[in-house]
Write an enzyme that holds these catalytic residues in place. Structure first.
Site, PDB file in Angstrom:
ATOM      1  N   TYR B 443       0.806  -1.237   0.000  1.00  0.00           N
ATOM      2  CA  TYR B 443       0.000   0.000   0.000  1.00  0.00           C
ATOM      3  C   TYR B 443       0.835   1.282   0.000  1.00  0.00           C
ATOM      4  CZ  TYR B 443      -0.173  -0.164   5.269  1.00  0.00           C
ATOM      5  OH  TYR B 443       0.088  -0.202   6.599  1.00  0.00           O
ATOM      6  N   GLU B 444       0.155   2.399  -0.091  1.00  0.00           N
ATOM      7  CA  GLU B 444       0.821   3.709  -0.197  1.00  0.00           C
ATOM      8  C   GLU B 444       1.714   3.766  -1.443  1.00  0.00           C
ATOM      9  OE1 GLU B 444      -0.304   5.867   2.110  1.00  0.00           O
ATOM     10  OE2 GLU B 444       0.713   7.398   0.932  1.00  0.00           O
TER      11      GLU B 444
END
Lengths: 608, 608
Positions: B443-444
């Site tokens: 993620y990110e």
């Protein structure tokens, strides 16, 4: 839910085109006599196995993970929904005795076919596949070491799948170090023994598949010497069996609990409490460790298969997702009618996919090669051939176990990565492959133990003789393709790596004579290096077959071209790990010889 | 259950001895004025944070994993036992506003101190740490882009922790590719907007910690252009708020479901359905992506911290187990009074431990260096210094995010391996670290996206200027230690690698001009190479400080000697990965340019 299509085309490619297994098996009277060395028959078996894996086992994989196994207060274990029914179908179709001796009711098929089918079962449902897998291990031990009486009483029912078997080695304080186990055996004076102790991590240790479970248990007979030389192997049935094979009263072994694990939740990992349970000696007294080791090669290859099978299904699903998922716009556009292009359009995504493919295809070749070598070791009429095969199996089994499970886990992780955030979500099934693949690196001897076995026992203690056997095969192949323009570059890299591993072996060997810690320090890197030499050898071999087929105009569907392209990827992107390994091995153990105070260890542990 | 001791000694070493952060911060009027650049105060804060992490958060870590979050039929979410109480203590102690501006009720502490405390929170309880972590992101976005009115209404309550915040970006069909999001905004004619659409993967998206949750939502205002240039950022509170800050009626946003995940189970990963929810524009119309990006560096460093924190606690527990677990007999014996020796006696076990240690300590140095650079970027009086810091942050943030999360996951896996079979059992807690660490790589912005950001945007599009900035620092350090006998060898390797990355950059850049796929093909390997250059730089820097301390007779407890030994391990055993990466990068993208038929893709996807 993940999908799965058994890689039959590739299995057949390796089996017939690369290994020429049908020809090799026909030269072995055992298989010729059983009429099981026939390519048509092998094909039928593999195709049927593919259907079973795809249709019966795959749909139960997520269920098994979610439900797990449940133990009641009495120690009875219920397996996940559908597991027992699938097992019943499996054994009714004769799969439990596929490569077992017809003498005990088996089909007498070659081990290489059994390994091919096991890959498919593992891909479709690893946790389920372990029940018959463990049983097969017990079969091998009894065939090799059981008395006539024990064999006659137990083998037919293990082969038919009416009963299953387990291997009980580990105890809470003794994993790698079986020499310190405490489970004890006391003679009952009637030829049987009373077994008492606690065994942990017993895969398929308790379940509801069958009426009886046959435990093979390592224990120390009272009065035996300390260490591994005082351990014997015993057969301990869950229910006692009379001379006619009829089940009698419950024996003194009970499942004390089930472990909560990271994965393989559908398989019952039992704590087994033996409380004066009646057991029967298998093989000679105090030879239990040796008896275990004789079947270790097959069991370790079986664990390596988990890396292969899980890597394969993870790879397949990553490919499917990468074709389906549209994100960003590739230059030039690939699906201009859509707002975005399939992520398989991006080289970095294909890098992840090809990593899975290149490792899986080489792993499959290695697995079938070793399985065929096991067949040769056991059944070839020529003693020299048997010895040669046995040496190869001994050398490469720890490599297959560790390299294939490490790679399988990494493939599962990379395939999960292809899914982005969706890979982290349970419903997609990718994270289960990662969790299930993790155990292969740990059990059946951790991968560090495999590395020590390879470098210490199989190479250094052997004076490099087994290694020389492999080196000769490498040399022959390098010479064979020396004039082949397309393969020269690969052959060159393979030849250099084989030379390099000989050098590294000498370097380590010399250091280890001064300090045994040097072998321990180098082992894991050395095993990976050996893995790459083996895979490079197999990729050159496969590329040669593919190239010949293309030259002969036989590549209608692009199968052989894909082999060549995957070979190129392997040599461009994966094989260069050897450059790193060569450097880390040469650096030796000095940097590991640190002041133990940095770990909070007292200056002199001996005084602690 | 795992134990945890915050690495305060090492944090202070990096902060004061390596980075001289107290001195650097004193030169910034903002911190000098807030009186928060004081080493004693920073120490107090870190020590208090350590106590909170060890005593309040760690005991909830396994609970959170087992219980997870539960959503009721109305969409209300209950967090695991103890989570809310710990949050209440946390915010009452002022932690939610630690580095927030005093103007909004914050403590005005430096970002570098906040990063240090966040490492500890993550180690002790990653899932819990994400609630305040996400809130901090919303704070940053509002500070940078919110109107005076929005800031006055929302910031004090986010800073005090009375309310929390989220970031709502991803949609089912749009992860990496935010340009194709479908959530739409329609003007209500009163300055507010009606927001409708579905957002997924919203961490801390719904919970019972606070009375209100402030969502920052990317949406497309009707009539806006297609792609990333038509996206705006909106503030959408769970409950509407009147001008006095009092909570009013429920807004049209509801948690539709919670994801079942591989890990971070204690954090609620929500599907949020927006149905004409009232939202307020944050920043300019159609500048939503830019607004997000301005705070991305902090958020990505924050994700990198998850790799650091999880690697650290996994390492610590592997050390504890390796000292405790007795298996096999080392030559010479270490604890001869026992039947076996602690497994830490074996070099291969120390190899796994030192891998964790060397990566964690370098990661800590990198994280604090970047955090201090963020402080410099935002608060240094000298514009040139601000620019220099901003360039470094821009260059190394994707490296920190990807390299630290990859390494953290690998440390968790290797630390689990030290436990053998016990590492696979839930009760030991090691497998949770592996599962929790896995998401950081995804993620990110996936780690592939970080690599493309580094190579494409930060290096090639910039003409290598930012890279040159780092190279100058490397060169200066290499020159500084050139006459230092003990460090020469490392400096030499560092210098060569820095030269090599310049060469590789040129090679890739030239190829990419012909074919943009070449950058995509090289990016992931390039990022890891850059990671090693950075870690090698920091290891030389740390070794220099350690050596000076030893020479000054200051090494009473062996702390500095351990630094030197860990540096040696890094250069002997981890840094050689650069040899592999150099080869794979040079091999280019050719082997990835395969016939797509091998993946079952139709010849011409465009026609599909």
């Amino acid at each position: 839910m993940p999908s799965y299509k058994a890689p039959l085309r590739d299995l057949k490619f390796v089996m017939y085109e690369v290994l020429k297994a049908d020809k090799a098996l026909s030269a072995m009277p055992y298989y010729a006599g059983n009429e099981t060395a026939d390519a048509d028959l092998m094909d039928q078996v593999m195709e049927e196995a593919a259907r079973f894996a795809e249709n019966e086992l795959l749909p139960l994989n997520a269920v098994g993970d979610q439900e797990g196994c449940v133990r009641d207060a009495q120690g009875n274990v219920t397996t996940p929904t559908g597991f027992k029914a699938a097992y019943t179908k499996f054994r009714q179709a004769g799969w439990t005795g596929l490569d077992a001796d017809p003498k005990w009711g088996g089909q007498g098929m070659p081990h290489v076919v059994n390994i091919a089918t096991s890959e498919m079962n593992i891909s479709a449902n690893t946790a389920w596949s372990m029940y018959p897998g463990l049983s097969h291990g017990a079969y091998s031990a009894l065939v090799a070491h059981g008395s006539d009486e024990l064999q006659a009483l137990y083998l037919p029912k293990i082969v038919s799948g009416e009963w299953t078997g387990t291997m009980c080695l580990t105890e809470p304080h003794a994993g790698t170090d079986l020499g310190i186990i405490r489970t004890k055996a006391v003679s009952n004076g009637d030829g049987s023994y009373a077994i008492s102790g606690t065994k942990i991590f017993i895969s398929a240790g308790e379940h509801d598949f069958t009426d009886n479970i046959i435990h093979l248990v390592l224990a120390r007979l009272e009065g035996s010497p300390e260490g591994t030389k005082g351990i014997s192997l015993f057969l301990v049935p869950k229910f006692l069996v009379d001379a006619s094979g009829k089940i009698g009263e419950r024996n003194g072994v009970v499942c004390g609990s089930l472990e909560h694990k990271m994965g393989i939740n559908g398989n019952a990992t039992a704590v087994l409490n033996f409380d004066g349970a009646t057991g029967y000696l298998v093989g000679e007294i105090n030879k239990g460790m040796n008896n275990m080791f004789t079947m270790m090669n097959a069991a370790r290859l079986g664990t390596g298969m988990q890396g292969l099978g899980l890597g394969e299904i993870a790879y397949q699903n990553a490919v499917a997702y990468a074709k389906d998922r549209l994100q960003m716009r590739h230059e030039p556009r690939v699906t201009p009618s859509e707002k975005a292009d399939p992520i398989i359009s991006y080289p970095d995504v294909r890098r992840m996919l090809l990593t899975g493919r290149a490792y899986s295809e080489a792993g499959r070749a290695m697995a079938l090669w070793l399985a065929l070598s096991l067949d040769t070791e056991h059944h070839h009429p020529d003693e020299a051939k048997r010895k040669e095969a046995a040496d190869l199996v001994a050398l490469l089994t720890p490599v297959a176990k560790a390299f294939m499970t490490d790679n399988g886990f990494n493939i599962a992780v990379q395939s999960q990565q292809v899914f982005g955030g969706h890979g982290y979500i349970r419903e997609w099934g990718m994270e289960q492959f990662v969790r299930d693949a993790r155990i292969g690196m740990i059990y059946e001897g951790t991968n560090s133990i495999q590395a020590l076995d390879l470098l210490g026992r199989k190479v250094l203690m052997d004076g490099g003789k087994k290694l020389q056997g492999l080196a000769s095969q490498v040399e022959a192949l390098v010479n064979e393709v020396a004039d082949d323009e397309e393969l020269q570059g690969y052959a060159d890299q393979l030849g250099k790596a084989a030379g390099q591993i000989a050098t590294l072996t000498m370097v380590i060997g010399q250091k280890a004579m001064q300090n045994p810690d040097e072998a321990n320090a180098a082992a894991v890197d050395y095993l990976r290096y050996m893995g790459h030499v083996t895979y490079a050898f197999l990729w050159v071999k496969m590329a040669k077959v593919a190239l010949d087929a293309i030259k002969a105009g036989k590549d209608k569907d692009g199968f052989y071209k894909a082999k060549l392209q995957t070979a190129k990827f392997y040599f461009d992107k994966l094989f260069p790990e050897t450059k790193m390994l060569s450097a880390t091995i040469k650096a030796g153990g000095e940097s590991l010889d640190v002041d133990m105070g940095m770990f909070g260890v007292e200056k002199d542990m001996a005084t602690a």
